[in-house]
Motif scaffolding. Structure first.
Motif, short mmCIF file in Angstrom:
data_model
loop_
_atom_site.label_atom_id
_atom_site.label_comp_id
_atom_site.label_asym_id
_atom_site.label_seq_id
_atom_site.Cartn_x
_atom_site.Cartn_y
_atom_site.Cartn_z
N ALA A 296 36.73 20.10 -9.75
CA ALA A 296 36.29 21.49 -9.83
C ALA A 296 37.18 22.39 -8.99
CB ALA A 296 34.84 21.61 -9.36
N SER A 297 37.68 21.87 -7.87
CA SER A 297 38.58 22.67 -7.03
C SER A 297 39.89 22.95 -7.73
CB SER A 297 38.84 21.95 -5.70
OG SER A 297 39.68 20.81 -5.88
N GLU A 298 40.18 22.21 -8.80
CA GLU A 298 41.40 22.42 -9.59
C GLU A 298 41.12 23.20 -10.87
OE1 GLU A 298 44.28 21.63 -8.43
OE2 GLU A 298 43.66 20.38 -6.71
N GLY A 299 39.90 23.74 -10.99
CA GLY A 299 39.59 24.60 -12.12
C GLY A 299 38.93 23.93 -13.30
N TYR A 300 38.55 22.68 -13.18
CA TYR A 300 37.91 21.96 -14.27
C TYR A 300 36.43 22.33 -14.37
CZ TYR A 300 41.88 18.78 -14.94
OH TYR A 300 43.11 18.24 -15.22
N GLU A 301 35.94 22.44 -15.60
CA GLU A 301 34.51 22.50 -15.82
C GLU A 301 33.95 21.09 -15.66
OE1 GLU A 301 33.51 24.45 -19.46
OE2 GLU A 301 34.61 26.28 -18.95
N ILE A 302 32.74 20.99 -15.12
CA ILE A 302 32.18 19.70 -14.76
C ILE A 302 30.94 19.41 -15.61
CG2 ILE A 302 31.21 18.30 -12.92
CD1 ILE A 302 34.18 19.04 -12.54
N VAL A 303 30.92 18.20 -16.18
CA VAL A 303 29.74 17.70 -16.88
C VAL A 303 29.34 16.38 -16.21
CG1 VAL A 303 28.73 16.95 -19.07
CG2 VAL A 303 30.49 18.76 -19.05
N LEU A 304 28.12 16.34 -15.69
CA LEU A 304 27.60 15.13 -15.05
C LEU A 304 26.59 14.48 -15.98
CD1 LEU A 304 26.86 16.46 -11.43
CD2 LEU A 304 28.99 15.47 -12.30
N SER A 305 26.66 13.16 -16.12
CA SER A 305 25.68 12.47 -16.94
C SER A 305 25.21 11.20 -16.26
CB SER A 305 26.25 12.16 -18.33
OG SER A 305 27.20 11.12 -18.27
N SER A 306 23.95 10.92 -16.40
CA SER A 306 23.35 9.64 -16.01
C SER A 306 21.97 9.60 -16.66
CB SER A 306 23.24 9.48 -14.48
OG SER A 306 22.11 10.16 -13.98
N ARG A 307 21.26 8.51 -16.46
CA ARG A 307 19.94 8.40 -17.09
C ARG A 307 18.83 9.01 -16.25
NH1 ARG A 307 19.41 1.80 -16.83
NH2 ARG A 307 19.75 1.52 -14.60
N ASN A 308 19.12 9.43 -15.03
CA ASN A 308 18.10 9.93 -14.12
C ASN A 308 18.30 11.42 -13.87
OD1 ASN A 308 16.68 10.61 -11.64
ND2 ASN A 308 16.36 8.41 -11.36
N LEU A 309 17.44 12.24 -14.46
CA LEU A 309 17.59 13.69 -14.34
C LEU A 309 17.44 14.15 -12.90
CD1 LEU A 309 17.93 16.47 -15.58
CD2 LEU A 309 15.46 16.48 -16.07
N GLN A 310 16.53 13.55 -12.14
CA GLN A 310 16.33 13.98 -10.75
C GLN A 310 17.60 13.75 -9.93
OE1 GLN A 310 12.77 11.82 -9.57
NE2 GLN A 310 11.53 13.67 -9.81
N ASN A 311 18.25 12.63 -10.15
CA ASN A 311 19.51 12.37 -9.43
C ASN A 311 20.58 13.37 -9.83
OD1 ASN A 311 18.36 10.21 -8.11
ND2 ASN A 311 19.30 8.65 -9.41
N LEU A 312 20.65 13.69 -11.11
CA LEU A 312 21.62 14.69 -11.57
C LEU A 312 21.34 16.05 -10.94
CD1 LEU A 312 21.93 13.87 -15.38
CD2 LEU A 312 23.65 13.48 -13.61
N GLN A 313 20.09 16.42 -10.88
CA GLN A 313 19.73 17.72 -10.29
C GLN A 313 20.09 17.77 -8.82
OE1 GLN A 313 15.59 17.72 -11.49
NE2 GLN A 313 15.99 19.06 -13.23
N ALA A 314 19.91 16.66 -8.12
CA ALA A 314 20.28 16.61 -6.70
C ALA A 314 21.79 16.78 -6.53
CB ALA A 314 19.82 15.29 -6.08
N GLN A 315 22.57 16.14 -7.41
CA GLN A 315 24.02 16.30 -7.36
C GLN A 315 24.42 17.74 -7.68
OE1 GLN A 315 26.18 13.05 -9.46
NE2 GLN A 315 24.18 12.09 -9.56
N SER A 316 23.75 18.32 -8.66
CA SER A 316 24.05 19.71 -9.04
C SER A 316 23.77 20.66 -7.88
CB SER A 316 23.22 20.10 -10.26
OG SER A 316 23.46 21.44 -10.64
#
Length: 223
Positions: free
Chosen positions: A23-43
């Motif tokens: 992201a620091s290099e200008g990339y858009e980021i897509v995070l995926s996993s099976r656990n929405l709560q974990n994804l939300q914490a990372q977000s």
């Protein structure tokens, strides 16, 4: 064209650190996993650095879900895929739990191989189809030292990581001829969340991504 980093099996260690680095290099980021709560914490963690991430709930135990996700994203942008999914089990106090072959149920073995290897193969296949249309893109996979020195206490993971090395090594030259980079970082130590080690691995993935074609390598080793 926009550049997108898709992390499959994103977690609070290597996944999150790599998302922040790209992201620091200008990339858009897509995070995926099976656990929405974990994804939300990372977000939420990324938000503290001003980084917005798209979240995709995808279970790497279901290769069809991985196939659909990669196929969809490979059509719309210059895509970099990081396959970061892998199965480690822990005891009730959080210590890594060794398990011999007979300690696993048949269902666990099937699920572990799906996550550790089969869905990685599917992701690479789907990425190749989409990236071949533009003759560009990158596919990275988090490897492990068990792929070189297998352990009877972590056999499904050892088999998966050995398969990852075979996949990347075998496809490196054919993909390079198409303008597609494929590589693995063989991580030979346990990586804790939000650690310097996780950031070190993220930096290696970025070095691979930003290398000129004549400097591409199929494997880097950390640890």
């Amino acid at each position: 064209m926009k550049k997108t980093l898709l992390i499959i099996g994103s977690g609070p260690g290597i996944g999150l650190a790599t998302a922040q680095r790209f992201a620091s290099e200008g990339y858009e980021i897509v995070l995926s996993s099976r656990n929405l709560q974990n994804l939300q914490a990372q977000s939420e963690k990324l938000n503290t650095y001003g980084i917005q991430a798209t979240l995709e709930v995808v279970d790497a135990n279901d290769p069809a879900q991985v196939d659909n996700l990669v196929s969809r994203l490979a059509k719309g942008s210059r895509l970099t895929v990081l396959y970061n999914a892998g199965v480690l089990r822990y005891d009730e106090v959080g210590n890594l739990k060794p398990m011999t072959l007979i300690d696993h149920s048949r269902e666990q073995l099937e699920s572990d191989i799906n996550i550790n290897l089969t869905s990685a193969l599917v992701a690479v296949r789907a990425a190749e189809i989409g990236m071949s249309l533009k003759n560009e893109g990158s596919i990275f996979i988090t490897g492990g030292g068990f792929g070189i020195n297998p352990s009877p206490d972590f056999l499904p993971l050892s088999i998966g990581k050995a398969g990852i090395r075979a996949l990347v090594n075998g496809m490196f030259e054919p993909f390079k001829a198409k303008g597609i980079q494929i590589g693995t970082v063989t991580v030979s130590k346990l990586i804790n969340p939000d650690s310097q080690e996780s950031r070190d691995v993220a930096d290696i993935f970025w070095e691979m991504e930003s290398s000129p074609k004549d400097a591409w390598v199929w494997e880097r080793v950390y640890g």
